[in-house]
Design a protein around this motif. Structure first.
Motif, PDB file in Angstrom:
ATOM      1  N   VAL A  96     -75.699  -0.235 -27.187  1.00  0.00           N
ATOM      2  CA  VAL A  96     -74.553  -1.117 -27.409  1.00  0.00           C
ATOM      3  C   VAL A  96     -75.010  -2.557 -27.275  1.00  0.00           C
ATOM      4  N   TYR A  97     -74.757  -3.342 -28.332  1.00  0.00           N
ATOM      5  CA  TYR A  97     -75.111  -4.752 -28.266  1.00  0.00           C
ATOM      6  C   TYR A  97     -73.884  -5.563 -27.866  1.00  0.00           C
ATOM      7  N   ALA A 133     -66.732   0.286 -28.329  1.00  0.00           N
ATOM      8  CA  ALA A 133     -66.024   1.412 -28.955  1.00  0.00           C
ATOM      9  C   ALA A 133     -66.946   2.169 -29.914  1.00  0.00           C
ATOM     10  N   LEU A 134     -67.752   1.418 -30.680  1.00  0.00           N
ATOM     11  CA  LEU A 134     -68.697   2.077 -31.603  1.00  0.00           C
ATOM     12  C   LEU A 134     -69.740   2.879 -30.842  1.00  0.00           C
ATOM     13  N   GLY A 135     -70.144   2.374 -29.685  1.00  0.00           N
ATOM     14  CA  GLY A 135     -71.071   3.119 -28.829  1.00  0.00           C
ATOM     15  C   GLY A 135     -70.456   4.416 -28.346  1.00  0.00           C
ATOM     16  N   GLU A 138     -70.398   6.856 -31.152  1.00  0.00           N
ATOM     17  CA  GLU A 138     -71.737   7.436 -31.332  1.00  0.00           C
ATOM     18  C   GLU A 138     -72.012   8.531 -30.296  1.00  0.00           C
ATOM     19  N   LEU A 139     -71.634   8.265 -29.045  1.00  0.00           N
ATOM     20  CA  LEU A 139     -71.831   9.270 -27.991  1.00  0.00           C
ATOM     21  C   LEU A 139     -71.085  10.558 -28.305  1.00  0.00           C
ATOM     22  N   ALA A 140     -69.808  10.406 -28.667  1.00  0.00           N
ATOM     23  CA  ALA A 140     -68.982  11.586 -28.939  1.00  0.00           C
ATOM     24  C   ALA A 140     -69.541  12.369 -30.128  1.00  0.00           C
ATOM     25  N   GLU A 141     -69.943  11.637 -31.178  1.00  0.00           N
ATOM     26  CA  GLU A 141     -70.477  12.312 -32.366  1.00  0.00           C
ATOM     27  C   GLU A 141     -71.804  13.012 -32.075  1.00  0.00           C
ATOM     28  N   ASP A 160     -63.700  -9.077 -34.822  1.00  0.00           N
ATOM     29  CA  ASP A 160     -63.954  -8.124 -35.907  1.00  0.00           C
ATOM     30  C   ASP A 160     -63.796  -6.636 -35.584  1.00  0.00           C
ATOM     31  N   GLY A 161     -63.699  -6.307 -34.286  1.00  0.00           N
ATOM     32  CA  GLY A 161     -63.752  -4.907 -33.882  1.00  0.00           C
ATOM     33  C   GLY A 161     -62.713  -4.008 -34.528  1.00  0.00           C
TER      34      GLY A 161
END
Ligand code: G4P
Ligand code: NA
Ligand code: NA
Length: 194
Positions: A96-97, A133-135, A138-141, A160-161
């Motif tokens: 996560v950045y 949230a994107l992290g 990724e974890l869930a996927e 932008d999120g």
């Protein structure tokens, strides 16, 4: 969500055009009555989604995430930002950045607590650039789970999120949407539920 907006207006401090401090009820002190209402509102919005688990991230996602899980009658798991001493088996990780901190962190969750067959509701306190949230997505996927949706306590619509996540097809439900923090004033976006 009116109770939340009232709290933000009464107790929030606009630190800049980009940052709202809400340490009295969400990010340091936590208001249990408000968190209960927040959990119930998330549960109401996702009640027909057959959620099996709530996934959030330490630390400020835990309070709203837990209350949503309690109302939905499912377990909650939080991703860690630092590896814990006892956490070792089946680790699922994502990078996560953080634009705010200009650093990359590895977040993780044990595959023991999220797996194939899970239908996940992701919860977080703030949505800014969407990297956290994107992290979590990724974890869930990576763990083989399905993502039913994303619940956010406070979305900053001028960042932008939200657009990023919705463009990827995720259902994002935010309980308060800030359109602007300019001139020290919290301007809310009128949401469809109100
Ligand atoms: P992003 O995930 O949307 O890309 O966010 P970013 O890296 O910019 O955010 C870093 C941290 O700052 C996150 O908390 C996030 O929740 C928080 N944050 C972002 N914008 C605001 C804001 O306007 N007000 C407040 N109060 N917080 C904001 P964190 O460092 O992970 O902390 P915590 O979960 O331990 O509290
Ligand atoms: Na935070
Ligand atoms: Na957070």
């Amino acid at each position: 969500m009116e109770l939340l907006k009232k709290k933000m207006i009464e107790e929030g401090a606009v630190l800049s055009n980009h940052v709202l401090k809400v340490d009295s009820f969400l990010n340091h002190g936590v208001d249990p009555v408000l968190m209960d209402a927040v959990g119930k509102e998330f549960a109401k919005r996702f009640k027909d989604q057959a959620i099996t688990k709530v996934l959030t991230i330490e630390s400020s996602g835990i309070a709203p995430g837990l209350m949503a899980a309690l109302t939905l009658g499912v377990p909650m798991v939080f991703a860690r930002k630092r590896r814990s001493l006892t956490q070792s088996e089946d680790l699922v990780t994502a990078k996560v950045y953080s634009f705010t901190k200009q650093e990359e962190n590895t977040i993780s969750v044990s595959g023991k607590y999220i797996h194939g067959g899970d239908n996940i509701l992701i919860i977080d306190d703030f949505l800014a650039n969407g990297q956290a949230a994107l992290g979590l997505v990724e974890l869930a996927e990576k763990a083989g789970a399905n993502i039913a949706g994303i619940g956010i306590v406070i979305e900053k619509s001028f960042q932008d999120g939200g657009r990023l996540l919705r463009e990827k097809g995720f259902r994002v439900e935010s309980l308060a949407e800030i359109e602007s923090l300019e001139d020290g004033i919290i301007s809310f976006k009128q949401s469809k539920a109100e």
